[in-house]
Design an enzyme around this catalytic site. Structure first.
Site, short mmCIF file in Angstrom:
data_model
loop_
_atom_site.label_atom_id
_atom_site.label_comp_id
_atom_site.label_asym_id
_atom_site.label_seq_id
_atom_site.Cartn_x
_atom_site.Cartn_y
_atom_site.Cartn_z
N LEU A 46 0.86 -1.18 0.00
CA LEU A 46 0.00 0.00 0.00
C LEU A 46 0.90 1.23 0.00
O LEU A 46 1.93 1.26 0.68
CB LEU A 46 -0.90 0.03 1.25
CG LEU A 46 -2.18 -0.80 1.23
CD1 LEU A 46 -2.85 -0.73 2.59
CD2 LEU A 46 -3.14 -0.33 0.15
N ASP A 47 0.51 2.26 -0.75
CA ASP A 47 1.26 3.52 -0.74
C ASP A 47 1.30 4.07 0.69
O ASP A 47 0.39 3.81 1.49
CB ASP A 47 0.61 4.54 -1.66
CG ASP A 47 0.77 4.19 -3.14
OD1 ASP A 47 1.72 3.46 -3.47
OD2 ASP A 47 -0.05 4.66 -3.95
N PRO A 48 2.32 4.87 1.02
CA PRO A 48 2.43 5.39 2.38
C PRO A 48 1.18 6.11 2.89
O PRO A 48 0.82 5.97 4.06
CB PRO A 48 3.62 6.35 2.29
CG PRO A 48 4.48 5.76 1.22
CD PRO A 48 3.51 5.20 0.20
N ALA A 50 -1.91 5.60 1.85
CA ALA A 50 -3.09 4.75 1.77
C ALA A 50 -3.32 4.04 3.11
O ALA A 50 -2.39 3.83 3.89
CB ALA A 50 -2.92 3.71 0.67
N ARG A 181 -4.21 4.85 -8.42
CA ARG A 181 -3.80 6.18 -8.91
C ARG A 181 -3.89 6.27 -10.43
O ARG A 181 -4.25 7.32 -10.98
CB ARG A 181 -2.37 6.49 -8.44
CG ARG A 181 -2.26 6.80 -6.96
CD ARG A 181 -0.82 7.09 -6.58
NE ARG A 181 0.01 5.90 -6.60
CZ ARG A 181 1.29 5.87 -6.99
NH1 ARG A 181 1.87 6.98 -7.42
NH2 ARG A 181 1.98 4.76 -6.94
#
Length: 302
Positions: A46-48, A50, A181
């Site tokens: 997961l992106d930071p 998110a 994204r």
């Protein structure tokens, strides 16, 4: 003489409800430290910024990571209409702006283009490798490069709410390798207004819901105590998409040594199916069912 690994032999899954502002790797490292575990990894970054389900595999559960990675996942996210950014999310620099705003009907009419088997170009700020280098490193260095499109299966993409003229909330169910994204970016392009992700939450991943996950605060609070062990889920939860077969005693001995072993017949299992085998209530191996035998591809040492 082999060096002894540091930490405990801990096997299973710790499902974390990841907060914003921390990387997936940091969560894994925290879990490994809190449980004093020898081995840990995660099933799907997961992106930071998110939030939501981050499933951390411990010990022998790391052998089941591919099955969670391949499983469907659900994301709920907000798209900021009217702006594109270099990162395709709110953390990036605004590149383009538009005063155009689509109607709800126009948004809903565009969504089917992103459902089914589609091709998607990952964001330039992503971990995709370009000639051995991470794309985000090249992007940070302002180097010019292109990322090839890659296949993605999207099961559902739904408009949940039109918050205001500039913001919509969508929900997507997709397979592995999907970039939310990129969906926001491409939807904005199709609608002629630009777009980027404002916030993102992984609602569920495979068998696990975000609401069932442990928080990072709780991990910190219970670190190095037996109370944290109570949150560890069985290894076999990572195999929920496969059918279970049960080994005969003789088959269990052979499978433990990596050889094909006899299993009892099971309803719904056909020749050539990938299944997992258990013996005395514990997972023993994953492999192909062939003529009453399991031919193992992974063997668990539990």
């Amino acid at each position: 003489m082999a060096r002894r690994k540091k930490g405990r032999e801990v096997h299973g899954w710790l499902v974390v409800d990841k907060p914003a502002g921390i990387t997936s790797t940091s969560v894994v490292n925290k879990v490994r430290w809190a449980l004093n575990a020898q081995k840990a990894g995660h099933a799907g970054t997961l992106d930071p910024e998110a939030t939501g389900v981050l499933a951390v595999a411990l010990g022998e559960a790391t052998k089941t990571v591919p099955y969670i990675t391949d499983a469907l996942k659900s994301y709920r996210f907000s798209v900021r209409l009217g702006q594109s950014t270099n990162t395709d999310d709110a953390e990036g620099e605004v590149l383009s702006e538009s005063d155009s705003r689509p109607t709800d009907a126009e948004i809903e009419a565009a969504l089917p283009q992103f459902v089914g088997d589609i091709m998607q170009v990952p964001p330039k700020f992503s971990a995709v490798k370009i000639d051995g280098e991470r794309a985000y490193k090249l992007a940070r260095a302002d180097e010019a490069f292109e990322i090839a499109s890659r296949p993605l299966f999207v099961d559902e993409l739904t408009l949940i709410e039109r918050v205001d003229a500039d913001h919509v909330i969508l929900e997507m169910v997709c397979g592995k390798g999907g970039y939310v994204r990129a969906i926001a970016r491409d939807l904005g392009e199709v609608l002629g207004c630009f777009g980027h992700v404002q916030w993102l939450r992984r609602n569920w991943s495979g068998p696990w819901d975000a609401e069932d996950g442990i928080t990072v605060d709780t991990i910190d609070k219970l670190a190095k105590t037996e109370a944290l062990d109570a949150y560890i889920r069985p290894v076999e939860e990572g195999l929920s998409d496969l059918e279970e077969v049960r080994c005969t005693p003789e088959g269990a001995v052979r499978l433990k040594n990596g050889n094909p072993g006899m299993v009892y017949p099971a309803d719904g299992v056909e020749y050539g199916d990938e299944v997992w085998a258990s013996f005395e209530g514990k997972p023993l191996a994953v492999g192909r069912y062939m003529g009453g035998e399991l031919h193992p591809s992974r063997v668990f040492n539990l």
